[in-house]
Design a protein around this motif. Structure first.
Motif, short mmCIF file in Angstrom:
data_model
loop_
_atom_site.label_atom_id
_atom_site.label_comp_id
_atom_site.label_asym_id
_atom_site.label_seq_id
_atom_site.Cartn_x
_atom_site.Cartn_y
_atom_site.Cartn_z
N LEU A 1 53.56 -8.51 38.52
CA LEU A 1 53.95 -7.20 38.03
C LEU A 1 53.36 -6.09 38.89
N ALA A 2 54.06 -4.95 38.93
CA ALA A 2 53.54 -3.80 39.66
C ALA A 2 52.24 -3.32 39.04
N GLU A 3 52.10 -3.51 37.73
CA GLU A 3 50.87 -3.14 37.02
C GLU A 3 50.38 -4.34 36.24
N PRO A 4 49.64 -5.24 36.87
CA PRO A 4 49.23 -6.49 36.23
C PRO A 4 48.43 -6.30 34.94
N LEU A 5 47.79 -5.15 34.78
CA LEU A 5 46.99 -4.93 33.57
C LEU A 5 47.84 -4.64 32.34
N ASN A 6 49.15 -4.48 32.52
CA ASN A 6 50.04 -4.25 31.39
C ASN A 6 50.33 -5.60 30.72
N GLY A 7 49.42 -5.98 29.84
CA GLY A 7 49.53 -7.28 29.18
C GLY A 7 50.78 -7.43 28.34
N TRP A 8 51.20 -6.32 27.72
CA TRP A 8 52.42 -6.39 26.90
C TRP A 8 53.63 -6.70 27.78
N ALA A 9 53.70 -6.06 28.93
CA ALA A 9 54.82 -6.31 29.84
C ALA A 9 54.82 -7.76 30.31
N TRP B 1 57.25 -13.11 30.07
CA TRP B 1 56.96 -14.53 29.85
C TRP B 1 57.79 -15.09 28.68
N ILE B 2 57.74 -14.40 27.54
CA ILE B 2 58.46 -14.88 26.37
C ILE B 2 59.97 -14.83 26.59
N ASP B 3 60.46 -13.80 27.29
CA ASP B 3 61.89 -13.73 27.57
C ASP B 3 62.34 -14.90 28.45
N ARG B 4 61.51 -15.27 29.42
CA ARG B 4 61.88 -16.40 30.27
C ARG B 4 61.85 -17.71 29.48
N ILE B 5 60.88 -17.86 28.63
CA ILE B 5 60.83 -19.02 27.74
C ILE B 5 62.09 -19.06 26.89
N ALA B 6 62.44 -17.91 26.34
CA ALA B 6 63.61 -17.84 25.46
C ALA B 6 64.89 -18.23 26.20
N GLN B 7 65.04 -17.74 27.44
CA GLN B 7 66.24 -18.09 28.22
C GLN B 7 66.32 -19.59 28.46
N SER B 8 65.19 -20.18 28.81
CA SER B 8 65.18 -21.60 29.11
C SER B 8 65.48 -22.44 27.87
N VAL B 9 64.83 -22.09 26.76
CA VAL B 9 65.05 -22.84 25.52
C VAL B 9 66.49 -22.69 25.06
N MET B 10 67.00 -21.48 25.13
CA MET B 10 68.37 -21.24 24.69
C MET B 10 69.36 -22.07 25.50
N ASP C 1 74.44 -20.12 20.17
CA ASP C 1 74.36 -19.11 21.22
C ASP C 1 74.12 -17.71 20.69
N THR C 2 73.73 -17.56 19.44
CA THR C 2 73.53 -16.21 18.89
C THR C 2 72.05 -15.85 18.82
N PHE C 3 71.30 -16.48 17.91
CA PHE C 3 69.91 -16.07 17.66
C PHE C 3 68.87 -17.02 18.25
N THR C 4 69.30 -17.96 19.07
CA THR C 4 68.36 -18.96 19.57
C THR C 4 67.25 -18.33 20.41
N ALA C 5 67.56 -17.32 21.20
CA ALA C 5 66.51 -16.68 22.00
C ALA C 5 65.45 -16.04 21.10
N ASP C 6 65.88 -15.35 20.04
CA ASP C 6 64.92 -14.76 19.11
C ASP C 6 64.08 -15.84 18.44
N CYS C 7 64.73 -16.94 18.09
CA CYS C 7 64.01 -18.04 17.44
C CYS C 7 62.98 -18.66 18.40
N ALA C 8 63.34 -18.75 19.67
CA ALA C 8 62.42 -19.30 20.66
C ALA C 8 61.19 -18.41 20.82
N GLY C 9 61.41 -17.10 20.83
CA GLY C 9 60.27 -16.19 20.92
C GLY C 9 59.34 -16.34 19.72
N ALA C 10 59.93 -16.44 18.51
CA ALA C 10 59.11 -16.61 17.32
C ALA C 10 58.37 -17.94 17.35
#
Length: 342
Positions: free
Chosen positions: A282-290, A295-304, A319-328
């Motif tokens: 990241l351009a600002e590595p200290l932005n832990g939320w970013a 990270w979670i979005d990439r996990i979600a894409q892969s799981v979906m 193909d609807t809510f699987t990404a949200d479910c993966a994040g949870a």
């Protein structure tokens, strides 16, 4: 255990999928006129589509000798006619017009008892249509109803403290089972052995993938325990509280298999995608939320992607809510899942 979900809020399906850049969400490119085309999704299997309804727009299914399931739009309710009156399980406010009519179409007996499966308004805020019914709930649901302080969801008069309670109402044997926190703390199943009927809201949607982020479940590992509790009852008809049909034992088993596959896939993917590498990029590595978001979005894409490949033709709406479910699921695995679960 106190509830950590209240009102479901969220952006539209298409917007959420576009934000994640998810293949399989089926977002169509802009039309030639410059307006976005409607999103497209995997076709629904015929097995989950609505069955015919009556002239009033609802479907009333008889289960056993004196059990009934009301299906109206995408919500469901259960009632059983006993010797002394009607026992009602859940009363979605969406059914406030049709549910009393459906009951009156099969009996002139009053509703004498009402079971809260849990506290969520979309399932129970029609209870005030039955002011003379004795309201029954698990102690955790009673606590939450007190906290909600909602006139449309009054506190129960009877509170169940046990994990398995057998009641006899009007000659009907009724089992109330609480497998622990799951979709919500206090979410119970209600089983009518004589009717071969089991109801438990928001755990299994027969033939469907889970709702967004597992319906914002209080405790995701408890979803598996809830499946096992359902399968531990002797039912021929299962009622999940939503969507267009009742379910079978085979469909509950299928839902359990989906949960286990989903969970283990998310566990594996967590180990395969490096959070430190993402943070360092990241351009600002200290932005832990970013870093966490990427990270979670990439996990979600892969799981979906994996779940669509394995389940997209077997059940509806993978193909609807699987990404949200993966994040949870990822957050639950990291924070509140038991060691070595499942």
């Amino acid at each position: 255990m106190i509830n950590r979900r209240h009102v479901l809020r969220g952006s539209g399906i298409a917007a959420g999928a576009a934000a994640l850049g998810l293949a399989g969400a089926g977002i169509s490119p802009a039309s030639a006129a410059g307006q976005p085309s409607p999103p497209t999704f995997l076709p629904l299997p015929d097995s989950v589509k609505p069955l015919p309804v009556n002239a009033d727009g609802y479907r009333l299914e008889r289960v056993g000798r004196n059990g009934y399931v009301l299906i109206y739009q995408y919500v469901q309710s259960v009632f059983v006619v006993t010797r002394t009156g009607v026992v009602l399980v859940d009363a979605p406010p969406l059914t406030s017009e049709v549910l009393p009519a459906a009951i009156a179409s099969v009996t002139n007996k009053p509703v004498t008892h009402f079971f809260y499966t849990h506290s969520h308004a979309d399932h129970v805020a029609g209870v005030t249509n039955y002011p003379r019914a004795t309201r029954i709930a698990h102690r955790d649901t009673a606590t939450l109803l007190t906290l909600h302080n909602d006139p449309s969801r009054p506190k129960p008069q009877v509170v169940i403290n046990e994990d398995h309670k057998v009641l006899y109402i009007g000659g009907e044997e009724i089992h109330v089972v609480y497998p622990g926190a799951n979709h919500e703390s206090g979410n119970i199943l209600v089983h009518f052995p004589a009717q071969g009927l089991t109801a438990m809201s928001d755990v299994v949607m027969p033939g469907w993938a889970p709702y967004r982020a597992w319906g914002n479940a209080d405790y995701l590992p408890g979803i598996l325990a809830a499946h096992d509790a359902i399968l531990g009852t002797d039912f021929t008809t299962y009622v999940g509280g939503h969507i267009y049909r009742t379910g079978t034992r085979a469909e509950v088993k299928q839902s359990r298999e989906f949960f286990l596959d989903f969970w283990t896939t998310t566990q594996k993917t967590l180990g395969n995608i490096s959070l430190p590498e993402i943070q360092a990029s990241l351009a600002e590595p200290l932005n832990g939320w970013a870093a966490q978001k990427v990270w979670i979005d990439r996990i979600a894409q892969s799981v979906m992607s994996e779940m669509i490949d394995r389940w997209g033709t077997k059940i509806a709406a993978v193909d609807t809510f699987t990404a949200d479910c993966a994040g949870a699921a990822a957050v639950s695995i990291l924070t509140d899942a038991p060691v070595d679960f499942p």
